[in-house]
Scaffold this active site. Structure first.
Site, PDB file in Angstrom:
ATOM      1  N   SER A 113       0.764  -1.343   0.045  1.00 59.05           N
ATOM      2  CA  SER A 113      -0.078  -0.183  -0.113  1.00 59.05           C
ATOM      3  C   SER A 113       0.861   1.140   0.180  1.00 59.05           C
ATOM      4  O   SER A 113       1.519   1.438   0.898  1.00 59.05           O
ATOM      5  CB  SER A 113      -0.922   0.133   1.075  1.00 59.05           C
ATOM      6  OG  SER A 113      -1.439   1.342   1.463  1.00 59.05           O
ATOM      7  N   HIS A 134      -1.060  -1.213  -4.520  1.00 58.32           N
ATOM      8  CA  HIS A 134      -2.403  -0.962  -3.603  1.00 58.32           C
ATOM      9  C   HIS A 134      -2.436   0.741  -3.491  1.00 58.32           C
ATOM     10  O   HIS A 134      -1.554   1.299  -2.946  1.00 58.32           O
ATOM     11  CB  HIS A 134      -2.423  -1.682  -2.496  1.00 58.32           C
ATOM     12  CG  HIS A 134      -3.617  -1.534  -1.780  1.00 58.32           C
ATOM     13  ND1 HIS A 134      -4.942  -2.253  -2.279  1.00 58.32           N
ATOM     14  CD2 HIS A 134      -4.000  -1.013  -0.674  1.00 58.32           C
ATOM     15  CE1 HIS A 134      -5.914  -1.890  -1.431  1.00 58.32           C
ATOM     16  NE2 HIS A 134      -5.205  -0.960  -0.605  1.00 58.32           N
ATOM     17  N   ASP A 181      -4.864   3.597  -1.947  1.00 53.90           N
ATOM     18  CA  ASP A 181      -5.712   3.936  -1.302  1.00 53.90           C
ATOM     19  C   ASP A 181      -6.335   5.473  -1.570  1.00 53.90           C
ATOM     20  O   ASP A 181      -5.519   6.407  -1.171  1.00 53.90           O
ATOM     21  CB  ASP A 181      -5.001   3.945   0.053  1.00 53.90           C
ATOM     22  CG  ASP A 181      -4.876   2.557   0.733  1.00 53.90           C
ATOM     23  OD1 ASP A 181      -6.017   1.755   0.764  1.00 53.90           O
ATOM     24  OD2 ASP A 181      -3.870   2.222   1.099  1.00 53.90           O
ATOM     25  N   MET A 206      -9.013   8.027  -0.257  1.00 54.11           N
ATOM     26  CA  MET A 206      -9.610   8.719   0.998  1.00 54.11           C
ATOM     27  C   MET A 206     -10.270   9.959   0.569  1.00 54.11           C
ATOM     28  O   MET A 206      -9.309  10.883   0.196  1.00 54.11           O
ATOM     29  CB  MET A 206      -8.888   8.526   2.080  1.00 54.11           C
ATOM     30  CG  MET A 206      -8.070   7.217   2.414  1.00 54.11           C
ATOM     31  SD  MET A 206      -7.371   7.263   3.828  1.00 54.11           S
ATOM     32  CE  MET A 206      -6.565   5.423   3.896  1.00 54.11           C
ATOM     33  N   HIS A 263      -8.359   1.125  -4.339  1.00 55.34           N
ATOM     34  CA  HIS A 263      -9.399   0.806  -3.036  1.00 55.34           C
ATOM     35  C   HIS A 263     -10.107   2.288  -2.931  1.00 55.34           C
ATOM     36  O   HIS A 263      -9.625   3.105  -2.099  1.00 55.34           O
ATOM     37  CB  HIS A 263      -8.405   0.306  -2.093  1.00 55.34           C
ATOM     38  CG  HIS A 263      -9.043   0.147  -0.800  1.00 55.34           C
ATOM     39  ND1 HIS A 263      -8.584  -0.066   0.570  1.00 55.34           N
ATOM     40  CD2 HIS A 263     -10.660   0.345  -0.627  1.00 55.34           C
ATOM     41  CE1 HIS A 263      -9.597   0.060   1.389  1.00 55.34           C
ATOM     42  NE2 HIS A 263     -10.700   0.031   1.027  1.00 55.34           N
ATOM     43  N   MET A 297     -12.227   4.555  -1.021  1.00 55.67           N
ATOM     44  CA  MET A 297     -12.927   4.856   0.202  1.00 55.67           C
ATOM     45  C   MET A 297     -13.469   6.059   0.066  1.00 55.67           C
ATOM     46  O   MET A 297     -13.031   7.208   0.791  1.00 55.67           O
ATOM     47  CB  MET A 297     -11.835   4.814   1.535  1.00 55.67           C
ATOM     48  CG  MET A 297     -11.382   3.483   1.947  1.00 55.67           C
ATOM     49  SD  MET A 297      -9.670   3.310   2.921  1.00 55.67           S
ATOM     50  CE  MET A 297      -8.718   3.309   1.349  1.00 55.67           C
ATOM     51  N   MET A 355     -11.206  -6.058   5.031  1.00 53.90           N
ATOM     52  CA  MET A 355     -10.578  -5.184   5.989  1.00 53.90           C
ATOM     53  C   MET A 355     -10.191  -5.843   7.222  1.00 53.90           C
ATOM     54  O   MET A 355     -11.150  -6.255   7.805  1.00 53.90           O
ATOM     55  CB  MET A 355     -11.434  -3.854   5.968  1.00 53.90           C
ATOM     56  CG  MET A 355     -11.518  -2.783   4.968  1.00 53.90           C
ATOM     57  SD  MET A 355     -10.091  -2.474   3.801  1.00 53.90           S
ATOM     58  CE  MET A 355      -9.059  -1.475   5.250  1.00 53.90           C
ATOM     59  N   ASP A 412      -6.605  -6.462   4.006  1.00 50.02           N
ATOM     60  CA  ASP A 412      -5.840  -5.109   3.958  1.00 50.02           C
ATOM     61  C   ASP A 412      -5.880  -4.588   5.251  1.00 50.02           C
ATOM     62  O   ASP A 412      -7.175  -4.519   5.996  1.00 50.02           O
ATOM     63  CB  ASP A 412      -6.728  -4.299   2.921  1.00 50.02           C
ATOM     64  CG  ASP A 412      -6.203  -2.897   3.058  1.00 50.02           C
ATOM     65  OD1 ASP A 412      -5.288  -2.586   3.421  1.00 50.02           O
ATOM     66  OD2 ASP A 412      -6.966  -2.139   2.391  1.00 50.02           O
ATOM     67  N   GLY A 413      -4.798  -4.229   5.900  1.00 49.07           N
ATOM     68  CA  GLY A 413      -4.650  -3.814   7.337  1.00 49.07           C
ATOM     69  C   GLY A 413      -4.007  -4.651   8.311  1.00 49.07           C
ATOM     70  O   GLY A 413      -4.317  -5.784   8.612  1.00 49.07           O
ATOM     71  N   GLY A 420       1.172  -2.137   3.942  1.00 54.29           N
ATOM     72  CA  GLY A 420       1.601  -0.654   3.933  1.00 54.29           C
ATOM     73  C   GLY A 420       2.903  -0.571   4.810  1.00 54.29           C
ATOM     74  O   GLY A 420       4.211  -0.583   4.455  1.00 54.29           O
ATOM     75  N   SER A 421       2.569  -0.325   6.024  1.00 54.16           N
ATOM     76  CA  SER A 421       3.683  -0.006   7.193  1.00 54.16           C
ATOM     77  C   SER A 421       4.538  -1.381   7.258  1.00 54.16           C
ATOM     78  O   SER A 421       5.531  -1.063   7.341  1.00 54.16           O
ATOM     79  CB  SER A 421       3.100   0.376   8.440  1.00 54.16           C
ATOM     80  OG  SER A 421       2.029  -0.483   8.823  1.00 54.16           O
TER      81      SER A 421
HETATM   82  C1  DX5 Z   1      -6.357   1.602   5.316  1.00 58.24           C
HETATM   83  C2  DX5 Z   1      -5.854   1.132   4.149  1.00 58.24           C
HETATM   84  C3  DX5 Z   1      -4.723   0.296   4.026  1.00 58.24           C
HETATM   85  C4  DX5 Z   1      -3.525   0.843   4.665  1.00 58.24           C
HETATM   86  C5  DX5 Z   1      -2.804  -0.462   5.138  1.00 58.24           C
HETATM   87  O1  DX5 Z   1      -7.591   2.171   5.303  1.00 58.24           O
HETATM   88  O2  DX5 Z   1      -7.205   0.755   3.139  1.00 58.24           O
HETATM   89  O3  DX5 Z   1      -4.539  -0.013   2.726  1.00 58.24           O
HETATM   90  O4  DX5 Z   1      -2.666   1.330   3.869  1.00 58.24           O
HETATM   91  O5  DX5 Z   1      -1.732   0.041   5.913  1.00 58.24           O
HETATM   92  P1  DX5 Z   1      -1.159  -1.080   6.968  1.00 58.24           P
HETATM   93  O6  DX5 Z   1      -0.574  -2.138   6.261  1.00 58.24           O
HETATM   94  O7  DX5 Z   1       0.109  -0.320   7.524  1.00 58.24           O
HETATM   95  O8  DX5 Z   1      -2.160  -1.401   8.086  1.00 58.24           O
HETATM   96 ZN    ZN Z   2      -6.541  -0.276   1.300  1.00 66.34          ZN
END
Ligand code: DX5
Ligand code: ZN
Length: 231
Positions: free
Chosen positions: A9, A34, A36, A38, A68, A70, A139, A177-178, A199-200
């Site tokens: 991500s 990926h 995101d 928002m 993705h 949101m 999620m 995801d998450g 992501g992280s």
């Molecule tokens: C959260 C996002 C994720 C996010 C995941 O709303 O949809 O894609 O980047 O991050 P990590 O892997 O750090 O939980």
């Molecule tokens: Zn995501």
């Protein structure tokens, strides 16, 4: 072993050097980007839109881009992401007034379509649209931010979604995801996921002074996935 795909991500990437970050993580063996989106309305955060997706394509990124959404509403922005080079477009059923129509709009725009399930959202939304879905995204955190902890109840939900997909006979990817990291990706794979957003767990674990900074983390994830497949 299932066709496991790792989808970093970019929310946790260094946005000031985004093209380079994406190149590096793909060169290290990532499969999917990926992306995101928002809107500070459906979720309490604001990120990137079609312009950035198009910029990545112009930069030369050829890997699938997994958008993705949101955002609420979803339909207006779908054609924009399709023209910007999205491969997958997924959205949250609560954010669309007409779920069947949104799914069809994504496929008609030439992309693969997916539904995203928040931790408390029932898989029942799939009952009458499974034939219109290419991706189910569960999620494992509440959407809006990177760096949160994996919610363990997702494992049972993954098993339920895996049963649904296998019984249907459709070719549907099961993405999670998450909070996905090296230390939990094996049990997540064993629960039935085949596509892993992190992501992280990827961008947060690399030393910025190392030119091969993503190789080792992706390699560790692959080893764990192999272990997960045999659990
Ligand atoms: C959260 C996002 C994720 C996010 C995941 O709303 O949809 O894609 O980047 O991050 P990590 O892997 O750090 O939980
Ligand atoms: Zn995501």
């Amino acid at each position: 072993m299932p066709d496991y795909q790792i989808a970093p991500s970019i929310l946790s990437a260094d946005f000031a050097r985004l093209g380079e970050e994406v190149d590096n993580v793909l060169a290290a063996g990532a499969d999917i980007v990926h992306f995101d989106v928002m809107d500070n309305h459906y979720v309490p955060n604001l990120t990137i839109g079609p312009l950035v997706c198009e910029a990545l394509r112009k930069h030369g990124v050829e890997a699938p881009i997994d958008v993705h959404l949101m955002v609420k509403p979803v339909d207006r922005i779908i054609p924009d992401f399709a023209s910007a080079g999205a491969s997958y477009i997924t959205f949250h059923p609560e954010a669309s007034e007409h779920i069947d129509r949104s799914l069809s709009l994504i496929r008609d725009s030439g992309c693969r379509a997916g539904l995203v399930f928040n931790p408390a959202t029932s898989l029942g939304y799939l009952d009458y649209v499974l034939d219109k879905v290419d991706m189910i995204l569960l999620m494992s955190v509440n959407p809006g931010f990177g760096g949160q902890s994996f919610i363990p109840a997702t494992l049972d939900k993954l098993r339920a979604a895996r049963r649904l997909i296998d019984q249907s006979g459709y070719d549907i990817r099961l993405e999670v995801d998450g909070g996905v990291k090296v230390d939990n990706i094996a049990e997540i794979a064993a629960a039935g996921a085949d596509t892993f957003v992190s992501g992280s767990g990827i961008f947060g674990f690399a030393r910025s002074d190392d030119p091969n900074r993503y190789d080792s983390i992706l390699q560790q994830m692959r080893v764990e996935l192999e272990r997960g497949a045999s659990i």
